[in-house]
Motif scaffolding. Structure first.
Motif, PDB file in Angstrom:
ATOM      1  N   ALA A  12       0.816  -1.212   0.000  1.00 22.66           N
ATOM      2  CA  ALA A  12       0.000   0.000   0.000  1.00 22.66           C
ATOM      3  C   ALA A  12       0.848   1.260   0.000  1.00 22.66           C
ATOM      4  O   ALA A  12       0.406   2.316  -0.487  1.00 22.66           O
ATOM      5  CB  ALA A  12      -0.920   0.009   1.216  1.00 22.66           C
ATOM      6  N   ALA A  13       2.046   1.195   0.564  1.00 26.64           N
ATOM      7  CA  ALA A  13       2.915   2.370   0.637  1.00 26.64           C
ATOM      8  C   ALA A  13       4.354   1.893   0.717  1.00 26.64           C
ATOM      9  O   ALA A  13       4.632   0.727   1.027  1.00 26.64           O
ATOM     10  CB  ALA A  13       2.556   3.237   1.845  1.00 26.64           C
ATOM     11  N   VAL A  14       5.277   2.799   0.433  1.00 21.09           N
ATOM     12  CA  VAL A  14       6.704   2.485   0.474  1.00 21.09           C
ATOM     13  C   VAL A  14       7.427   3.597   1.227  1.00 21.09           C
ATOM     14  O   VAL A  14       7.235   4.780   0.928  1.00 21.09           O
ATOM     15  CB  VAL A  14       7.296   2.335  -0.938  1.00 21.09           C
ATOM     16  N   VAL A  15       8.255   3.222   2.200  1.00 19.89           N
ATOM     17  CA  VAL A  15       9.065   4.171   2.962  1.00 19.89           C
ATOM     18  C   VAL A  15      10.467   4.180   2.362  1.00 19.89           C
ATOM     19  O   VAL A  15      11.106   3.129   2.244  1.00 19.89           O
ATOM     20  CB  VAL A  15       9.113   3.775   4.448  1.00 19.89           C
ATOM     21  N   VAL A  16      10.936   5.372   1.997  1.00 16.95           N
ATOM     22  CA  VAL A  16      12.277   5.529   1.449  1.00 16.95           C
ATOM     23  C   VAL A  16      13.084   6.382   2.422  1.00 16.95           C
ATOM     24  O   VAL A  16      12.796   7.568   2.606  1.00 16.95           O
ATOM     25  CB  VAL A  16      12.243   6.183   0.051  1.00 16.95           C
ATOM     26  N   ALA A  17      14.085   5.785   3.060  1.00 14.84           N
ATOM     27  CA  ALA A  17      14.951   6.487   4.016  1.00 14.84           C
ATOM     28  C   ALA A  17      16.303   6.723   3.359  1.00 14.84           C
ATOM     29  O   ALA A  17      16.865   5.815   2.741  1.00 14.84           O
ATOM     30  CB  ALA A  17      15.106   5.681   5.297  1.00 14.84           C
ATOM     31  N   GLY A  56      11.602  -1.440   9.663  1.00 13.90           N
ATOM     32  CA  GLY A  56      10.576  -2.444   9.399  1.00 13.90           C
ATOM     33  C   GLY A  56       9.775  -2.779  10.647  1.00 13.90           C
ATOM     34  O   GLY A  56       8.554  -2.960  10.586  1.00 13.90           O
ATOM     35  N   GLN A  57      10.455  -2.833  11.802  1.00 23.28           N
ATOM     36  CA  GLN A  57       9.742  -3.087  13.058  1.00 23.28           C
ATOM     37  C   GLN A  57       8.781  -1.946  13.385  1.00 23.28           C
ATOM     38  O   GLN A  57       7.680  -2.178  13.904  1.00 23.28           O
ATOM     39  CB  GLN A  57      10.748  -3.263  14.193  1.00 23.28           C
ATOM     40  N   ILE A  58       9.190  -0.730  13.085  1.00 21.39           N
ATOM     41  CA  ILE A  58       8.310   0.420  13.335  1.00 21.39           C
ATOM     42  C   ILE A  58       7.033   0.293  12.508  1.00 21.39           C
ATOM     43  O   ILE A  58       5.916   0.521  13.005  1.00 21.39           O
ATOM     44  CB  ILE A  58       9.047   1.731  13.018  1.00 21.39           C
ATOM     45  N   LEU A  59       7.176  -0.092  11.236  1.00 18.23           N
ATOM     46  CA  LEU A  59       5.993  -0.269  10.389  1.00 18.23           C
ATOM     47  C   LEU A  59       5.139  -1.430  10.893  1.00 18.23           C
ATOM     48  O   LEU A  59       3.906  -1.334  10.906  1.00 18.23           O
ATOM     49  CB  LEU A  59       6.413  -0.498   8.943  1.00 18.23           C
ATOM     50  N   ASP A  60       5.800  -2.517  11.316  1.00 18.20           N
ATOM     51  CA  ASP A  60       5.030  -3.640  11.863  1.00 18.20           C
ATOM     52  C   ASP A  60       4.308  -3.235  13.145  1.00 18.20           C
ATOM     53  O   ASP A  60       3.166  -3.645  13.387  1.00 18.20           O
ATOM     54  CB  ASP A  60       5.961  -4.824  12.151  1.00 18.20           C
ATOM     55  N   HIS A  61       4.982  -2.426  13.967  1.00 19.12           N
ATOM     56  CA  HIS A  61       4.418  -2.012  15.253  1.00 19.12           C
ATOM     57  C   HIS A  61       3.181  -1.143  15.069  1.00 19.12           C
ATOM     58  O   HIS A  61       2.294  -1.129  15.932  1.00 19.12           O
ATOM     59  CB  HIS A  61       5.487  -1.253  16.044  1.00 19.12           C
ATOM     60  N   THR A  62       3.127  -0.410  13.965  1.00 17.79           N
ATOM     61  CA  THR A  62       1.989   0.485  13.697  1.00 17.79           C
ATOM     62  C   THR A  62       1.112  -0.060  12.576  1.00 17.79           C
ATOM     63  O   THR A  62       0.285   0.668  12.030  1.00 17.79           O
ATOM     64  CB  THR A  62       2.500   1.880  13.320  1.00 17.79           C
ATOM     65  N   HIS A  63       1.285  -1.352  12.233  1.00 16.65           N
ATOM     66  CA  HIS A  63       0.600  -1.924  11.073  1.00 16.65           C
ATOM     67  C   HIS A  63      -0.910  -1.814  11.188  1.00 16.65           C
ATOM     68  O   HIS A  63      -1.600  -1.457  10.224  1.00 16.65           O
ATOM     69  CB  HIS A  63       1.024  -3.389  10.907  1.00 16.65           C
ATOM     70  N   ASP A  64      -1.459  -2.150  12.350  1.00 13.69           N
ATOM     71  CA  ASP A  64      -2.917  -2.141  12.493  1.00 13.69           C
ATOM     72  C   ASP A  64      -3.490  -0.750  12.280  1.00 13.69           C
ATOM     73  O   ASP A  64      -4.493  -0.578  11.573  1.00 13.69           O
ATOM     74  CB  ASP A  64      -3.316  -2.680  13.865  1.00 13.69           C
ATOM     75  N   ALA A  65      -2.855   0.257  12.914  1.00 14.98           N
ATOM     76  CA  ALA A  65      -3.351   1.629  12.756  1.00 14.98           C
ATOM     77  C   ALA A  65      -3.213   2.094  11.311  1.00 14.98           C
ATOM     78  O   ALA A  65      -4.127   2.717  10.751  1.00 14.98           O
ATOM     79  CB  ALA A  65      -2.593   2.574  13.687  1.00 14.98           C
ATOM     80  N   LEU A  66      -2.078   1.786  10.677  1.00 11.82           N
ATOM     81  CA  LEU A  66      -1.894   2.173   9.275  1.00 11.82           C
ATOM     82  C   LEU A  66      -2.890   1.439   8.381  1.00 11.82           C
ATOM     83  O   LEU A  66      -3.437   2.019   7.435  1.00 11.82           O
ATOM     84  CB  LEU A  66      -0.465   1.861   8.842  1.00 11.82           C
TER      85      LEU A  66
END
Length: 682
Positions: free
Chosen positions: A399-404, A422-432
Motif C-alpha cells: 500500500a505504501a513504500v518508505v524511502v529512508a 521495518g519493526q516500526i511499520l510492523d508495530h503500527t501496522h494495524d493503525a496504518l
C-alpha cells in the motif's frame, strides 16, 4: 556545697578553682582522701563526699591503673598526663553513657606539711566522637574506592588514568585492541581523535565542568570508532582521586554498551511510533508522524510514497504519490502530495514486487538511473549516497513504500536500522491498515458521490448551475446531493438533499434516494409533496434500519406569457431562497414537511406554488453553506440572504462561486448548491 575550706594550698586558696571551666579535685595523704571538688567536676560526675578516699568516692569510675597513678605521683612527685580516658557515666534521664576525658595529676603541698594530689579533668567526648566518625568515614571511603576499582577491572573493557583535566596518562591494553591507538597516540587528548565528531564537544564540556565542580562521579555515553571503522557506544565512568583536598587524577573505565544502547533505542522508537499514530485517523498525518520518528534518528531524510490501487499488473513506468516527507535540519525538503515516477527495473519497483526491503548505495549526489528529475536534483543538493526502501504490506498488497536516505557525512544506513524501520511499520501496522482501508473506502464514496452529481440539463431560456465542495476538514464522506432533470411535459424538476451519516453507507443511500426521486417524479404528474410522501413510504419499506433524509423538491414550469412558476415541497430541509433581479429576496417557507424516514403516516404532505419573477434566481443549498458552530441558524440564513442579494446581478456561475467564496464556512461539512435563473420577459 560540702567544699573543704582549707586556708591555703602552697599559699593558694582552693576556692580559686571554684569557677574553673574544667573539673578539679584535690586529695590528701597516702589514702588519697578527697578534700576538694569544684562545680565543674560535680557537673561531670555528680557530688561526692569529702574526707572519703578517692577509691571509694569514685568507685564506679576509677580503674585500678588510675589509682596506681595517684600513688606514683605522690611518691615520686612527677606529674602524669593521660589522653582519651573513658568512663561510663550515669545520665540524668536514666541509663549511662560512655564519655571521654583528658586529665593530669600533680603533687601539691597541703597545710600542716601534708602532701596531696591535684587532678585536672577536661571532657572531650564531642571532639572524640567527631574524630572517630571522620576516621570511620575515611576507612569506608577507602574500602568503597577499592571495591569500585575492583569492579572496574572486572567489568570494564578499558581502564585508564587521566590528569585533572582529562588528559590520558595510562590506558589498559584493551584500548589498542579496540581502536588501534598506540600509547603515543592516545596520551593527552589524543584519545579524542577516535571519538565521534558529534560527541567531542559534549565530552570536552564535561571535563571542563569536572575540573571546576569535582563531582564524585563522571558518567557519559559517547561513540568510539573501532578497528573496522564503525562507531560503537561506550559508557565512561570516572572517580576523582584527591590529596589534601585537591584532585590529583581521575581513575575511570570505558565499557562497550552498543547492544544495550541499540535495545534501548529500539524500545524508545517503537514507543514513539505507537504514540505518534495513536490519536490520528488521517492517513497523511499518520505517515508524516512516522517520517518524523525516523528522521533524524535513523536517516537524514524520509519520503513515504502512497501506491495507487492497481487494476492490473505493474506498468513500465509506475507513478506514486509522495504523501509524507521529513528531513534533518539544514537539508531542502521535497514537496508533499507530488507525483513520483519509478521505472519498472529500479530498486523501488524491485522492493514492491518482492515485498521486502531493498537497499541501494551510490556515490554522493550521483544516484543510478531510474530516478525522476526532481529526485535527482534533490539528491545532488543533499549529497545523498544510500537509501533503504521498505514496502508496507496491508491485506496482501503493497500500500505504501518508505524511502529512508543518508546524506553527506552520515554513514550509510545500517542493516540493523533498516530492520528497525521495518519493526516500526510492523508495530503500527494495524493503525496504518485501518487508515489505508478508510482512505480507500473514502475514495470509493467520493467517486460514487461525484458520479451522481451530473451536469444539469440544458433548458432553453433557463440557466442552471450547480456546485459541490467537499469538506477539507472532515475525514468522512457526506450524504449531500443535488439533481435537476426535465420531465416529459417539459417542466424542470430540481432537488437537493442530505442523507444522515458520513460514511460509505450514507453515500450509497444518497444514490438510492436520488434515483428514487427521479423515478417517482417521472412516474406520476403530481405535486412535489405527494412525491415526497411516496418516497417516505418507499424508504420505510426498503430500509431495514432507521435512516433520515432531508430534501427539497421543486418543479419549474412555464405559466404562459413568458412567466414561470415554482411548485415545491420541503422535507426537513433548509428553505429555498428566491432572489429577484433587483436584489430583493425571501425564503420560501410555505410548504414545510417532516424529515423523510420519521414514518409519520397521519401527517399530510403539503406543496406550495409561487410565481417566479422574470430573471429571478432560485437557490437550493445544504447546511454546510450556512451553519456555524455555536451560532443560531437564523444568523447564517440572514447572512446568506444578504450575500445573495449583493450577487443578484452577477451571471449565474458568478453568483454560485461568489457564495462559496464569500460565506464564512467552517469547512467541517460538505456544501452542495444548485441555482436556477428563469429568463426575463421577452
Amino acid at each position: 556545697m560540702g567544699v573543704a575550706r582549707e586556708e591555703e594550698t602552697s599559699g593558694l586558696p582552693l576556692e580559686v578553682f571554684d569557677l574553673s571551666p574544667v573539673g578539679v579535685l584535690v586529695t590528701a595523704g597516702r589514702e588519697h582522701r578527697l578534700v576538694y571538688l569544684n562545680d565543674a567536676l560535680r557537673a561531670m560526675f555528680g557530688d561526692r563526699p569529702l574526707g572519703t578516699p578517692v577509691r571509694e568516692a569514685f568507685s564506679n569510675l576509677l580503674q585500678q591503673d588510675s589509682l596506681s597513678l595517684f600513688d606514683r605521683v605522690l611518691e615520686t612527685g612527677e606529674a602524669v598526663r593521660r589522653d582519651q580516658a573513658s568512663a561510663r557515666v550515669a545520665c540524668p534521664s536514666g541509663g549511662s553513657q560512655e564519655r571521654f576525658f583528658h586529665y593530669s595529676l600533680a603533687k601539691v603541698p597541703l597545710p600542716g606539711g601534708e602532701s596531696g594530689v591535684l587532678q585536672v579533668i577536661v571532657e572531650v567526648t564531642e571532639q572524640f566522637v567527631a574524630t572517630r566518625r571522620m576516621r570511620t568515614l575515611a576507612r569506608e571511603q577507602r574500602r568503597l574506592l577499592r571495591r569500585y576499582q575492583s569492579l572496574i577491572w572486572v567489568n570494564a573493557h578499558t581502564v585508564w588514568v587521566s590528569d585533572p583535566s582529562g588528559r590520558f596518562r595510562e590506558v589498559s591494553p584493551d584500548w589498542k585492541k579496540m581502536t588501534g591507538q598506540t600509547r603515543e597516540e592516545y596520551r593527552g587528548y589524543g584519545w579524542l581523535q577516535v571519538v565521534h565528531p558529534e560527541d567531542r564537544t559534549s565530552i570536552t564540556d564535561t571535563w571542563l565542568r569536572a575540573a571546576e565542580e569535582v563531582p564524585p562521579l563522571i558518567e557519559q555515553v559517547f561513540r568510539v570508532r573501532v578497528l573496522d571503522g564503525t562507531y560503537r557506544h561506550f559508557r565512561l565512568r570516572a572517580v576523582p582521586v584527591c590529596k589534601d583536598g585537591a584532585v590529583v587524577e581521575w581513575v575511570g573505565a570505558s565499557t562497550d554498551i552498543e547492544q544495550e544502547w541499540q535495545e534501548e533505542r529500539c524500545r524508545r522508537l517503537l514507543e514513539r511510533a505507537a504514540a505518534a499514530v495513536a490519536d490520528i485517523s488521517d492517513l497523511e498525518e499518520m505517515f508524516q508522524a512516522l517520517a518524523d520518528v525516523i528522521v533524524p534518528e535513523l536517516a537524514d531524510a524520509c519520503h513515504i510514497h502512497l501506491l495507487p490501487e492497481l487494476a492490473g499488473g505493474l506498468s513500465d513506468l509506475f507513478v506514486t504519490e509522495r504523501i509524507a516527507t521529513a528531513v534533518r535540519a539544514g537539508l531542502p525538503r521535497m514537496q508533499r502530495r507530488q507525483k513520483a515516477h519509478h521505472p519498472s527495473e529500479g530498486e523501488f519497483m524491485r522492493a514492491v514486487r518482492q515485498r521486502r526491503p531493498g537497499y541501494v548505495s551510490f556515490p554522493p549526489g550521483e544516484p543510478p538511473p531510474g530516478y525522476d528529475a526532481k529526485a535527482r536534483v534533490w539528491m545532488a543538493e543533499t549529497e545523498a549516497h544510500s537509501q533503504a526502501i521498505i514496502p508496507l504490506v496491508v491485506q496482501g498488497e503493497v500500500a505504501a513504500v518508505v524511502v529512508a536516505t543518508a546524506c553527506g557525512d552520515r554513514p550509510s544506513i545500517d542493516p540493523g536500522d533498516v530492520e528497525l524501520m521495518g519493526q516500526i511499520l510492523d508495530h503500527t501496522h494495524d493503525a496504518l491498515g485501518r487508515a489505508l482501508r478508510f482512505r480507500r473506502t473514502q475514495r470509493v464514496a467520493l467517486a460514487l458521490q461525484h458520479s451522481l452529481l451530473a451536469e444539469p440539463p440544458h433548458v432553453p431560456g433557463m440557466e442552471i448551475a450547480a456546485r459541490y465542495q467537499a469538506s477539507p476538514a472532515a475525514a468522512e464522506i457526506g450524504g449531500d446531493w443535488y439533481d435537476a432533470f426535465t420531465l416529459p411535459s417539459g417542466a424542470v424538476e430540481v432537488a437537493i438533499g442530505d442523507v444522515a451519516g458520513h460514511d460509505l453507507a450514507a453515500a450509497v443511500w444518497m444514490s438510492q434516494v436520488r434515483n428514487m426521486v427521479r423515478a417517482l417524479a417521472v412516474d406520476r404528474d403530481e405535486p412535489p409533496g405527494d412525491i415526497l410522501h411516496r418516497l417516505d413510504t418507499a424508504l420505510e419499506a426498503l430500509n431495514g434500519e432507521t435512516i433520515t433524509v432531508t430534501c427539497v423538491l421543486g418543479r419549474l414550469e412555464a405559466a404562459g406569457d413568458g412567466a414561470w412558476r415554482l411548485t415545491y415541497a420541503v422535507a426537513g430541509h433548509l428553505p429555498p431562497l428566491l432572489v429577484t433581479h433587483d436584489g430583493d429576496s425571501r425564503f420560501l417557507r410555505e410548504a414545510d414537511n417532516p424529515l423523510l424516514g420519521l414514518v409519520l403516516h397521519d401527517r399530510p404532505w403539503t406543496s406550495a406554488v409561487v410565481p417566479l419573477p422574470p430573471a429571478s434566481t432560485l437557490l437550493l443549498y445544504t447546511d454546510g453553506l450556512v451553519e456555524q458552530r455555536e451560532e443560531d441558524l437564523d444568523r447564517g440564513l440572514d447572512r446568506l440572504r444578504r450575500y445573495a442579494e449583493s450577487l443578484a446581478g452577477e451571471p449565474l456561475s458568478g453568483f454560485c462561486d461568489g457564495l462559496l467564496t464569500s460565506m464564512p464556512m467552517t469547512g467541517e461539512d460538505d456544501v452542495a448548491l444548485i441555482a436556477l435563473r428563469v429568463p426575463p420577459i421577452g
